[in-house]
Design an enzyme around this catalytic site. Structure first.
Site, PDB file in Angstrom:
ATOM      1  CE  LYS A 113      28.524 -15.217  21.920  1.00 54.23           C
ATOM      2  NZ  LYS A 113      29.605 -15.448  20.939  1.00 54.23           N
ATOM      3  CG  HIS A 166      33.636 -15.066  19.927  1.00 57.07           C
ATOM      4  ND1 HIS A 166      34.027 -13.777  19.617  1.00 57.07           N
ATOM      5  CD2 HIS A 166      32.615 -15.355  19.080  1.00 57.07           C
ATOM      6  CE1 HIS A 166      33.271 -13.307  18.642  1.00 57.07           C
ATOM      7  NE2 HIS A 166      32.398 -14.247  18.294  1.00 57.07           N
ATOM      8  CG  ASP A 206      31.381 -18.549  21.160  1.00 55.29           C
ATOM      9  OD1 ASP A 206      31.735 -18.578  19.973  1.00 55.29           O
ATOM     10  OD2 ASP A 206      30.403 -17.912  21.563  1.00 55.29           O
ATOM     11  CG  ASP A 207      33.613 -18.650  17.325  1.00 57.72           C
ATOM     12  OD1 ASP A 207      32.547 -19.189  16.989  1.00 57.72           O
ATOM     13  OD2 ASP A 207      33.859 -17.453  17.124  1.00 57.72           O
ATOM     14  CG  HIS A 229      25.443 -13.563  20.350  1.00 62.27           C
ATOM     15  ND1 HIS A 229      26.372 -14.091  19.479  1.00 62.27           N
ATOM     16  CD2 HIS A 229      25.154 -12.325  19.869  1.00 62.27           C
ATOM     17  CE1 HIS A 229      26.648 -13.231  18.537  1.00 62.27           C
ATOM     18  NE2 HIS A 229      25.918 -12.135  18.752  1.00 62.27           N
ATOM     19  CB  CYS A 239      27.663 -16.685  17.936  1.00 62.69           C
ATOM     20  SG  CYS A 239      29.450 -16.476  17.992  1.00 62.69           S
TER      21      CYS A 239
END
Length: 270
Positions: free
Chosen positions: A138, A231, A45-46, A140, A84
């Site tokens: 995750k 993240h 993530d990210d 989301h 996200c």
């Protein structure tokens, strides 16, 4: 059998054709294959584009992801939203977020909507092909009602968190819109305190390994390992990684960059 990287590439490009096309490919290949086609989708993530070695980074070695990249397919012209929820909605639905209402912002702790229920998701298509489906990490994509949560949208099991970020040790999430603090770690629909205080990346790696070892190989498997890292966590400690990993990057002058390097390395070492 497809390699992980090949399957991941097919998933990413599916948007043009809708996920039913992907389902037909798997159905044909599964019928012709002597063994089931297992799919493991790993999400970081990210992650910064140039923060991996195969993209030219000389600061943070990433040999494991480099090996996957060089033995698979490297995408050079693929673009996603920089936040996200829109990116995840496109990945799991095969539909551009502007067509599902997910294009504007991320889903916060108190957000009263999610990815629309009339949109069929990748794990649901795979359930039609008799896959066992697991989500580790995750989500989301909505949680304001039970129907929007992972185990109601195609996943047999889920271990992880519903919101966008959390502390990597105590699982609390400081939210905005409105401001609030809550605990977010779940096993399916139940709040999970079983591993309180342990580092999140370790928990997800251990859970994924357990699922793989326990799985009957004669049944096709779809396992999504959706890491929270890299993240940020909560504002009081945006970047969190074990001290022994951060110390490996003493040559990086910026202390926050050192933490980020540890954060990233821990994913790929897992």
């Amino acid at each position: 059998m497809y390699s992980i990287s090949k399957i991941f590439t097919i998933v990413l490009f599916i948007e043009k054709y809708h996920l039913g096309w992907f389902q037909n490919i798997l159905q044909d290949d599964t019928a012709n294959a002597q063994k089931p086609i297992h799919i493991i989708l790993i999400i970081a993530d990210d992650l910064g584009f140039n923060d991996v070695s195969f993209r030219g980074s000389r600061q943070i070695p990433t040999p494991n992801i480099d090996a996957l990249a060089y033995s698979g397919i490297i995408l050079n012209n693929y673009y996603v939203s920089p936040i996200c929820t829109p990116s995840r909605s496109a990945l799991f639905s095969g539909i551009h977020p502007i067509h599902t209402g997910m294009q504007h912002d991320v889903i916060y702790g108190a957000t009263p909507y999610g990815l629309p229920l009339n949109v069929k998701l990748l794990p649901e298509y795979l359930k039609d092909l008799d896959y066992t489906t697991h989500l580790v990490g995750k989500w989301h994509l909505g949680h304001f009602r039970k129907a929007y949560t992972p185990t109601c949208r195609g996943f047999d099991t889920h271990y992880g968190h519903w919101t966008g970020h959390k502390d990597y040790y105590d699982n609390t999430a400081e939210e905005t819109n409105p401001e609030a603090v809550g605990y977010d770690m779940r096993r399916n629909m139940k709040v999970s305190y079983e591993n309180f205080g342990n580092y999140t990346t370790d928990l997800y790696t251990e859970e994924a390994m357990k699922l793989i070892k326990q799985h009957n190989p004669s049944v096709p498997l779809f396992l999504t390992v959706s890491h929270t890292a890299v993240h940020s966590a909560n504002p009081y400690a945006y970047l969190q990684a074990p001290d022994q990993v951060i110390q490996q990057f003493a040559y990086i002058k910026d202390p926050e960059r050192r933490k980020y390097a540890g954060h990233l390395t821990y994913i790929f070492d897992s």
